[in-house]
Design a protein around this motif. Structure first.
Motif, mmCIF file in Angstrom:
data_model
loop_
_atom_site.group_PDB
_atom_site.id
_atom_site.type_symbol
_atom_site.label_atom_id
_atom_site.label_comp_id
_atom_site.label_asym_id
_atom_site.label_seq_id
_atom_site.Cartn_x
_atom_site.Cartn_y
_atom_site.Cartn_z
ATOM 1 N N GLN A 1 33.183 45.327 37.254
ATOM 2 C CA GLN A 1 34.184 44.267 37.249
ATOM 3 C C GLN A 1 35.001 44.335 35.963
ATOM 4 O O GLN A 1 34.536 44.879 34.952
ATOM 5 N N VAL A 2 36.200 43.776 36.017
ATOM 6 C CA VAL A 2 36.976 43.552 34.796
ATOM 7 C C VAL A 2 36.533 42.201 34.254
ATOM 8 O O VAL A 2 36.781 41.164 34.861
ATOM 9 N N GLY A 3 35.832 42.230 33.118
ATOM 10 C CA GLY A 3 35.204 41.012 32.633
ATOM 11 C C GLY A 3 33.967 40.706 33.458
ATOM 12 O O GLY A 3 33.451 41.560 34.192
ATOM 13 N N CYS A 4 33.484 39.459 33.363
ATOM 14 C CA CYS A 4 32.288 39.073 34.118
ATOM 15 C C CYS A 4 32.272 37.560 34.303
ATOM 16 O O CYS A 4 32.540 36.811 33.358
ATOM 17 N N PRO A 5 31.949 37.085 35.515
ATOM 18 C CA PRO A 5 31.923 35.650 35.775
ATOM 19 C C PRO A 5 30.621 34.973 35.376
ATOM 20 O O PRO A 5 30.518 33.752 35.433
ATOM 21 N N MET B 1 30.217 46.427 32.230
ATOM 22 C CA MET B 1 30.879 45.140 32.414
ATOM 23 C C MET B 1 30.730 44.662 33.859
ATOM 24 O O MET B 1 30.922 45.425 34.798
ATOM 25 N N GLY B 2 30.391 43.377 34.000
ATOM 26 C CA GLY B 2 30.359 42.789 35.328
ATOM 27 C C GLY B 2 28.977 42.715 35.948
ATOM 28 O O GLY B 2 28.010 43.298 35.461
ATOM 29 N N GLU B 3 28.889 41.954 37.023
ATOM 30 C CA GLU B 3 27.662 41.787 37.808
ATOM 31 C C GLU B 3 27.810 42.589 39.104
ATOM 32 O O GLU B 3 28.579 42.207 39.998
ATOM 33 N N PRO B 4 27.099 43.713 39.228
ATOM 34 C CA PRO B 4 27.279 44.591 40.390
ATOM 35 C C PRO B 4 27.097 43.900 41.734
ATOM 36 O O PRO B 4 27.826 44.197 42.691
ATOM 37 N N LEU B 5 26.140 42.975 41.828
ATOM 38 C CA LEU B 5 25.863 42.350 43.128
ATOM 39 C C LEU B 5 26.885 41.277 43.493
ATOM 40 O O LEU B 5 26.874 40.786 44.616
#
Length: 343
Positions: free
Chosen positions: A108-112, A157-161
């Motif tokens: 991801q670009v960034g991460c939530p 970067m980011g959460e794969p799932l």
């Protein structure tokens, strides 16, 4: 124009034959792209000029634009900052071991998720990466360094799932013998714990390794470190891991970032051993890579004591050896530095 890196092998066969080219041309194209790291159809000299012109009209082969690269003087760890076609930036890392080269890639670009110790989360979430953008990190690193990557960890970067479909598709592409040709057991997916997606991954018939970023043994502490825990409790996540293990039989790696005075107490170690006792796990103890002045690493003595408690309670554990500490190798740090240093 379509990005060729977005396509699975079967999809590409359908696309290429639909354009009127013979099926075997697919293997020729993939050899140029995935083996020779060529992203210009004009260089594919075993294709006719007519075929090259046709392919150029229909496909792009979107490798990534390198903005910055840092190489550790300590261990050779190499960090890349890439620019995407829309101007956003992501990071990837190459880690060198005596017997292998591992790539840490982003989804991801960034991460939530917003883990408080993670530099990526500090920059917020922009969007998911496409399948091709995930795959392009491997090809772009291999082209830049002229080295073959043998192991991949989805820990950038980011959460794969939370980018599930593109993550799984990219794994299949990187594993395919005529594409990335990386052994499936050499691919690891790291997650903070999305229970329904962990269960779904168990059904994919993918023999990948799974790592859970846990970081705390109680919901009270984890809520403070991993905000998403307020939605998915530790109990829900561990239950999903049990389902995953019943289906796959695979051991799960538990990632545990230790922060002085926060989650490194002996009581934390005992509680961690207790909640993991019915799972087949290996615990990776990771001294925090400080992103703020108030966040400090535990002492070596505390790290060893934490590990000893886990071992005494039958939990396999090791303290991860730091890599790239002199180049801020933790994902997100280089991206943030560039973002806030630009006029």
């Amino acid at each position: 124009m379509k990005n060729l890196l977005d396509f699975s092998y079967e999809e590409l066969v359908n696309e290429i034959t639909r354009l009127g080219l013979e099926r075997y041309r697919v293997d020729q194209i993939l050899d140029w792209v995935y083996d020779k790291k060529v992203n210009d159809f004009d260089e594919m000299t075993n294709l006719s000029k007519k075929h090259r012109a046709l392919l150029k009209e229909y496909f792009a082969i979107s490798f990534l634009k390198l903005l910055d690269k840092r190489v550790s003087k300590i261990d050779g760890t190499t960090k890349f900052l890439w620019e995407l076609e829309d101007g956003n930036t992501i990071e990837s890392v190459m880690l060198f071991h005596p017997d292998r080269i591992t790539a840490c890639i982003s989804t991801q670009v960034g991460c939530p998720v917003g883990c408080v110790f993670c530099a990526t989360g500090m920059s917020g979430f922009v969007r998911n990466l496409s399948t091709g953008e995930i795959v392009a990190q491997i090809l772009s690193m291999e082209k830049e360094e002229r080295k073959k990557i043998g192991n991949v960890v989805y820990m950038g970067m980011g959460e794969p799932l939370l980018n599930y479909e593109n993550t799984v598709k990219s794994i299949r592409i990187l594993n395919h013998k005529k594409m990335g040709n990386i052994g499936i057991r050499r691919i690891t997916v790291s997650t903070v714990g999305i229970p329904e997606k962990i269960v779904q991954l168990a059904e994919e018939d993918l023999d990948v390794k799974l790592a859970l970023s846990l970081h705390a043994p109680t919901n009270f502490k984890r809520d403070q470190l991993v905000p998403l825990n307020r939605k998915y409790s530790i109990e829900e996540i561990l239950n999903a891991l049990k389902i995953y293990q019943r289906k796959t039989g695979k051991r799960v790696t538990i990632e545990y970032v230790l922060i002085r005075g926060v989650n490194d107490e002996i009581s934390d170690a005992k509680k961690l051993a207790e909640i993991l006792k019915n799972l087949k796990v290996f615990v990776n103890l990771i001294p925090v890579n400080p992103t703020t002045e108030t966040m400090k690493k535990p002492s070596r003595q505390r790290l060893l004591a934490f590990k000893r408690i886990l071992l005494e309670n039958g939990i396999e554990a090791e303290i991860r050896k730091e890599k790239g500490s002199d180049i801020e190798a933790a994902c997100g740090q280089l991206r943030i530095k560039r973002k806030f240093s630009m006029p």
